[in-house]
Design a protein around this motif. Sequence first.
Motif, PDB file in Angstrom:
ATOM      1  N   ASP A   1     -11.614   5.387 -10.134  1.00 28.76           N
ATOM      2  CA  ASP A   1     -12.642   6.153 -10.857  1.00 28.76           C
ATOM      3  C   ASP A   1     -12.133   6.938 -12.052  1.00 28.76           C
ATOM      4  N   GLY A   2     -10.840   7.090 -12.243  1.00 25.61           N
ATOM      5  CA  GLY A   2     -10.330   7.892 -13.346  1.00 25.61           C
ATOM      6  C   GLY A   2     -10.230   7.096 -14.634  1.00 25.61           C
ATOM      7  N   PRO A   3      -9.413   7.647 -15.542  1.00 26.19           N
ATOM      8  CA  PRO A   3      -8.633   8.882 -15.410  1.00 26.19           C
ATOM      9  C   PRO A   3      -9.473  10.127 -15.680  1.00 26.19           C
ATOM     10  N   HIS A   4      -9.040  11.236 -15.095  1.00 26.67           N
ATOM     11  CA  HIS A   4      -9.726  12.515 -15.262  1.00 26.67           C
ATOM     12  C   HIS A   4      -8.688  13.552 -15.700  1.00 26.67           C
ATOM     13  N   PRO A   5      -8.985  14.313 -16.742  1.00 27.93           N
ATOM     14  CA  PRO A   5      -7.978  15.243 -17.268  1.00 27.93           C
ATOM     15  C   PRO A   5      -7.605  16.368 -16.312  1.00 27.93           C
ATOM     16  N   ASP A   6      -8.471  16.673 -15.338  1.00 27.98           N
ATOM     17  CA  ASP A   6      -8.188  17.775 -14.414  1.00 27.98           C
ATOM     18  C   ASP A   6      -7.386  17.350 -13.192  1.00 27.98           C
ATOM     19  N   TYR A   7      -7.421  16.059 -12.837  1.00 29.34           N
ATOM     20  CA  TYR A   7      -6.811  15.626 -11.582  1.00 29.34           C
ATOM     21  C   TYR A   7      -5.719  14.572 -11.768  1.00 29.34           C
ATOM     22  N   THR A   8      -5.965  13.604 -12.648  1.00 29.19           N
ATOM     23  CA  THR A   8      -4.998  12.518 -12.815  1.00 29.19           C
ATOM     24  C   THR A   8      -3.607  13.010 -13.198  1.00 29.19           C
ATOM     25  N   PRO A   9      -3.461  13.973 -14.115  1.00 25.96           N
ATOM     26  CA  PRO A   9      -2.103  14.421 -14.455  1.00 25.96           C
ATOM     27  C   PRO A   9      -1.339  14.977 -13.262  1.00 25.96           C
ATOM     28  N   HIS A  10      -2.016  15.675 -12.353  1.00 28.58           N
ATOM     29  CA  HIS A  10      -1.344  16.227 -11.176  1.00 28.58           C
ATOM     30  C   HIS A  10      -0.875  15.113 -10.239  1.00 28.58           C
ATOM     31  N   ILE A  11      -1.696  14.081 -10.088  1.00 30.84           N
ATOM     32  CA  ILE A  11      -1.300  12.942  -9.261  1.00 30.84           C
ATOM     33  C   ILE A  11      -0.118  12.221  -9.893  1.00 30.84           C
ATOM     34  N   LEU A  12      -0.158  12.040 -11.200  1.00 25.02           N
ATOM     35  CA  LEU A  12       0.968  11.407 -11.886  1.00 25.02           C
ATOM     36  C   LEU A  12       2.233  12.247 -11.748  1.00 25.02           C
ATOM     37  N   ASP A  13       2.096  13.557 -11.795  1.00 25.57           N
ATOM     38  CA  ASP A  13       3.260  14.431 -11.620  1.00 25.57           C
ATOM     39  C   ASP A  13       3.897  14.237 -10.245  1.00 25.57           C
ATOM     40  N   THR A  14       3.052  14.139  -9.206  1.00 26.53           N
ATOM     41  CA  THR A  14       3.572  13.972  -7.845  1.00 26.53           C
ATOM     42  C   THR A  14       4.239  12.611  -7.687  1.00 26.53           C
ATOM     43  N   LEU A  15       3.624  11.570  -8.220  1.00 32.08           N
ATOM     44  CA  LEU A  15       4.231  10.242  -8.158  1.00 32.08           C
ATOM     45  C   LEU A  15       5.567  10.231  -8.894  1.00 32.08           C
ATOM     46  N   ALA A  16       5.625  10.906 -10.026  1.00 31.47           N
ATOM     47  CA  ALA A  16       6.872  10.955 -10.792  1.00 31.47           C
ATOM     48  C   ALA A  16       7.954  11.722 -10.038  1.00 31.47           C
ATOM     49  N   ARG A  17       7.563  12.765  -9.352  1.00 27.57           N
ATOM     50  CA  ARG A  17       8.542  13.564  -8.607  1.00 27.57           C
ATOM     51  C   ARG A  17       9.285  12.709  -7.587  1.00 27.57           C
ATOM     52  N   TYR A  18       8.564  11.792  -6.953  1.00 35.00           N
ATOM     53  CA  TYR A  18       9.176  10.942  -5.928  1.00 35.00           C
ATOM     54  C   TYR A  18       9.488   9.540  -6.443  1.00 35.00           C
ATOM     55  N   ASP A  19       9.325   9.341  -7.752  1.00 32.95           N
ATOM     56  CA  ASP A  19       9.657   8.061  -8.393  1.00 32.95           C
ATOM     57  C   ASP A  19       8.951   6.889  -7.732  1.00 32.95           C
ATOM     58  N   VAL A  20       7.669   7.038  -7.528  1.00 29.37           N
ATOM     59  CA  VAL A  20       6.837   6.024  -6.876  1.00 29.37           C
ATOM     60  C   VAL A  20       5.825   5.483  -7.875  1.00 29.37           C
ATOM     61  N   ARG A  21       5.561   4.186  -7.828  1.00 28.87           N
ATOM     62  CA  ARG A  21       4.549   3.553  -8.660  1.00 28.87           C
ATOM     63  C   ARG A  21       3.286   3.324  -7.838  1.00 28.87           C
ATOM     64  N   ALA A  22       2.148   3.360  -8.512  1.00 28.17           N
ATOM     65  CA  ALA A  22       0.858   3.160  -7.853  1.00 28.17           C
ATOM     66  C   ALA A  22      -0.037   2.326  -8.757  1.00 28.17           C
ATOM     67  N   MET A  23      -1.236   2.022  -8.245  1.00 22.01           N
ATOM     68  CA  MET A  23      -2.240   1.300  -9.017  1.00 22.01           C
ATOM     69  C   MET A  23      -3.408   2.249  -9.306  1.00 22.01           C
ATOM     70  N   PHE A  24      -3.895   2.203 -10.544  1.00 21.50           N
ATOM     71  CA  PHE A  24      -5.041   3.016 -10.939  1.00 21.50           C
ATOM     72  C   PHE A  24      -6.157   2.086 -11.405  1.00 21.50           C
ATOM     73  N   PHE A  25      -7.267   2.078 -10.674  1.00 21.55           N
ATOM     74  CA  PHE A  25      -8.431   1.290 -11.062  1.00 21.55           C
ATOM     75  C   PHE A  25      -9.351   2.215 -11.857  1.00 21.55           C
ATOM     76  N   VAL A  26      -9.384   2.000 -13.162  1.00 24.90           N
ATOM     77  CA  VAL A  26     -10.005   2.957 -14.068  1.00 24.90           C
ATOM     78  C   VAL A  26     -11.365   2.478 -14.552  1.00 24.90           C
ATOM     79  N   CYS A  27     -12.205   3.443 -14.917  1.00 23.55           N
ATOM     80  CA  CYS A  27     -13.509   3.167 -15.506  1.00 23.55           C
ATOM     81  C   CYS A  27     -13.414   3.309 -17.022  1.00 23.55           C
ATOM     82  N   GLY A  28     -13.987   2.358 -17.731  1.00 23.56           N
ATOM     83  CA  GLY A  28     -13.838   2.314 -19.176  1.00 23.56           C
ATOM     84  C   GLY A  28     -14.313   3.565 -19.878  1.00 23.56           C
ATOM     85  N   GLU A  29     -15.442   4.150 -19.429  1.00 24.74           N
ATOM     86  CA  GLU A  29     -15.944   5.340 -20.100  1.00 24.74           C
ATOM     87  C   GLU A  29     -14.989   6.516 -19.948  1.00 24.74           C
ATOM     88  N   CYS A  30     -14.237   6.550 -18.860  1.00 25.72           N
ATOM     89  CA  CYS A  30     -13.239   7.604 -18.674  1.00 25.72           C
ATOM     90  C   CYS A  30     -11.995   7.344 -19.522  1.00 25.72           C
TER      91      CYS A  30
END
Length: 278
Positions: A100-129
């Motif tokens: 459903d993202g990306p969202h400026p209020d939430y996505t950066p925090h999730i990316l920060d946590t993934l980066a902290r543990y050096d983990v990759r994920a998948m983001f299924f994004v909506c075009g309008e976002c």
Amino acid sequence: MQKDQLFTRRRMLLSGAAALGAAGTAGAVLAEVGEETPRTAAAPAAGPQARQALKPSSFRLQPLTGYGPPRAAPRKLKVREEPILQISGRGRRMVLTFDDGPHPDYTPHILDTLARYDVRAMFFVCGECVADNRELLARMADAGHVVGNHTWTHPLLTTLRRKEIRSEMERTSDVIQDAYGERPQWFRAPYGAWNRATFQLGAEMGMEPLAWTVDTTDWMEPGTRTIIDQVENGAAPGVVVLSHDAGGDRSQTVRAIREWLPYLLDSGYHLTVPRRRV
């Protein structure tokens, strides 16, 4: 439509449609997943105290790189009759996905946590976002995350005509390529509501359909503890985890991943992403 307005409709639709996207583990299986480097040291024992003391994992995935010219014609794929529900392969591998993202209020925090543990994920994004947050897709590309297509406005595709479904998917693939650097190779139907047209059009556009096997239920905002329990209790080899980084208040999701992610790593799970096609 703003993504935050989807929450009420999601409550009504997802309970019925999710069964189409995650109807057990007997469906299609993703056979190839990303490469990874084993941990260099044994993980500490699991448990609340161990989780608090965890350091970033030594687990690695090679970052993805762009390929092909802009607007390159996608390679058509075989049309599936059901979405991929889980991954196969040796070891305790899992895939983390965010919708459903990306969202400026939430996505950066999730990316920060993934980066902290050096983990990759998948983001299924909506075009309008994406149109309003292109810099977040550039950040995903730089970090090696996989970006998939989740339509432009997050409609219930089973209620649309074929040309409307095509427009939702094509516009989103275009904006993803502009912001991320390559066209998406993965598609997820909103609400997990699939039909023949979505499988056919996705295959024409070079995208494989991916559903999920564990729903965190964060779309219901059930409380941080409930989300954590859903992930930790559902963890198993081959699992694809569904979370959300937009579409409502996702502060619970942001807090929950900070606990369940190190727990999974501490428990010996390898959090991977699908292997790119070349």
